[in-house]
Scaffold this motif. Structure first.
Motif, short mmCIF file in Angstrom:
data_model
loop_
_atom_site.label_atom_id
_atom_site.label_comp_id
_atom_site.label_asym_id
_atom_site.label_seq_id
_atom_site.Cartn_x
_atom_site.Cartn_y
_atom_site.Cartn_z
N HIS A 180 0.90 -1.10 -0.15
CA HIS A 180 0.12 0.07 0.01
C HIS A 180 0.76 1.17 0.02
O HIS A 180 0.28 2.40 -0.32
CB HIS A 180 -0.87 -0.01 1.55
N ASP A 181 2.11 1.26 0.27
CA ASP A 181 2.98 2.43 0.25
C ASP A 181 2.51 3.61 0.98
O ASP A 181 2.00 4.62 0.32
CB ASP A 181 3.23 2.77 -1.38
N PRO A 182 2.06 3.34 2.39
CA PRO A 182 1.33 4.35 3.10
C PRO A 182 2.14 5.88 3.13
O PRO A 182 3.46 5.88 2.97
CB PRO A 182 1.26 3.64 4.41
N CYS A 183 1.47 6.77 3.42
CA CYS A 183 1.72 8.08 3.83
C CYS A 183 2.38 8.38 5.31
O CYS A 183 3.05 9.20 5.53
CB CYS A 183 0.91 9.34 3.52
N GLY B 154 2.80 9.87 -11.62
CA GLY B 154 1.65 9.65 -12.63
C GLY B 154 0.91 8.05 -12.71
O GLY B 154 0.63 7.48 -13.55
N GLU B 155 1.03 7.68 -11.37
CA GLU B 155 0.39 6.48 -11.19
C GLU B 155 -0.74 6.24 -10.18
O GLU B 155 -1.24 7.26 -9.49
CB GLU B 155 1.38 5.63 -9.98
N VAL B 156 -1.69 5.39 -10.69
CA VAL B 156 -3.10 5.21 -9.91
C VAL B 156 -3.09 3.62 -9.64
O VAL B 156 -2.85 2.66 -10.56
CB VAL B 156 -4.38 5.50 -10.70
N LYS B 157 -3.56 3.41 -8.25
CA LYS B 157 -3.78 1.98 -7.90
C LYS B 157 -5.01 2.02 -7.07
O LYS B 157 -5.43 2.65 -6.26
CB LYS B 157 -2.46 1.70 -7.18
N TYR B 158 -5.45 0.59 -7.25
CA TYR B 158 -6.83 0.37 -6.14
C TYR B 158 -6.29 -0.97 -5.63
O TYR B 158 -5.95 -2.00 -6.14
CB TYR B 158 -7.86 0.37 -7.14
N ASN B 159 -6.07 -0.84 -4.26
CA ASN B 159 -5.89 -1.80 -3.43
C ASN B 159 -4.45 -2.48 -3.83
O ASN B 159 -4.45 -3.97 -3.76
CB ASN B 159 -6.76 -2.95 -3.21
N GLY B 160 -3.64 -1.64 -4.26
CA GLY B 160 -2.19 -2.09 -4.59
C GLY B 160 -2.19 -2.58 -6.13
O GLY B 160 -0.97 -2.76 -6.61
N THR B 161 -3.18 -2.80 -7.02
CA THR B 161 -3.08 -3.06 -8.22
C THR B 161 -3.24 -1.97 -9.12
O THR B 161 -3.99 -0.78 -9.15
CB THR B 161 -4.48 -4.12 -8.72
#
Length: 228
Positions: free
Chosen positions: A46-49, A142-149
């Motif tokens: 998830h690469d959290p903040c 420039g990335e978009v992920k949904y639940n890591g995908t």
């Protein structure tokens, strides 16, 4: 600081649920882990903040996790440690390891939320991405992920999603959206263009992921990004 994702690593399920409840109420996106090993996996996925971690945990301690985040992952994201230890030397050791703050148990969940807000204000430049309900956008990469995908979007789709996620739960008119997507165009771009772009976002984000619901059509007004 709405839209920041926080990883909470705590082996006490009751404390974990309480923190999740209070943080989500504040607008944060929360990922849970019940031990250090799960915490490592969740961090990579998830690469959290932000990370909130207990110190005394089975399988991998909070200290070891903090060292792993700072040295092996080379991440400077803000990190708060939770501990029952009260000795000043231990608190100092935790801060020297790379923790941004230290909270001693027992604590009130609201105190944790306040400390998170304070640390994030101080470290806002460390994480530019936005997360809501598992959907994450990284404007710099420039990335978009949904639940890591990873989700592949066109330039206009990315720009539109970023606009939506910067204005969570607000009704945005087609005119506002057109102004954001096509700032230099005059009358040649029509409202229908917005509907097409939103439709494509729904296809790519909501359709393949059952239960994902982010875009709401407000009849006669425009669209709303549903963040909570």
């Amino acid at each position: 600081m709405q839209g920041k994702n926080i990883l909470v690593i705590e082996d006490d399920a009751k404390i974990r649920r309480l923190l999740k409840l209070y943080l989500e109420k504040e607008g944060y996106d929360v990922v849970e882990a019940q031990n250090g090993e799960e915490g490592m996996e969740a961090f990579q996925k998830h690469d959290p903040c932000f990370v909130i971690t207990d110190l005394m945990m089975p399988k991998l301690s909070g200290e070891d996790l903090c060292k792993w985040i700072r040295s092996e992952q080379k991440s400077d994201i803000p990190l708060i440690m939770l501990t029952a230890k009260v000795a000043e030397a231990e608190r100092i050791e935790g801060l020297q390891m790379g923790a941004d703050d230290y909270i001693t148990k027992p604590f009130s969940p609201q105190e944790v939320v306040t400390r998170v807000n304070t640390v994030l204000r101080r470290t806002a430049n460390r994480c530019s991405k936005i997360s809501f309900k598992g959907l994450t956008i990284k404007p710099v990469r420039g990335e978009v992920k949904y639940n890591g995908t990873l989700i592949s979007l066109t330039q206009h789709e990315f720009k539109l999603l970023y606009f939506f996620m910067r204005h969570p739960n607000q009704i945005l008119s087609r005119e506002q959206i057109l102004g954001e997507l096509y700032p230099n165009e005059e009358k040649s771009v029509i409202d229908r263009t917005v509907d097409v772009h939103v439709g494509k976002l729904r296809e790519k984000i909501e359709t393949p992921h059952e239960g994902a619901c982010f875009f709401e059509t407000i009849r006669g007004m425009g669209y709303r990004f549903v963040a909570y």
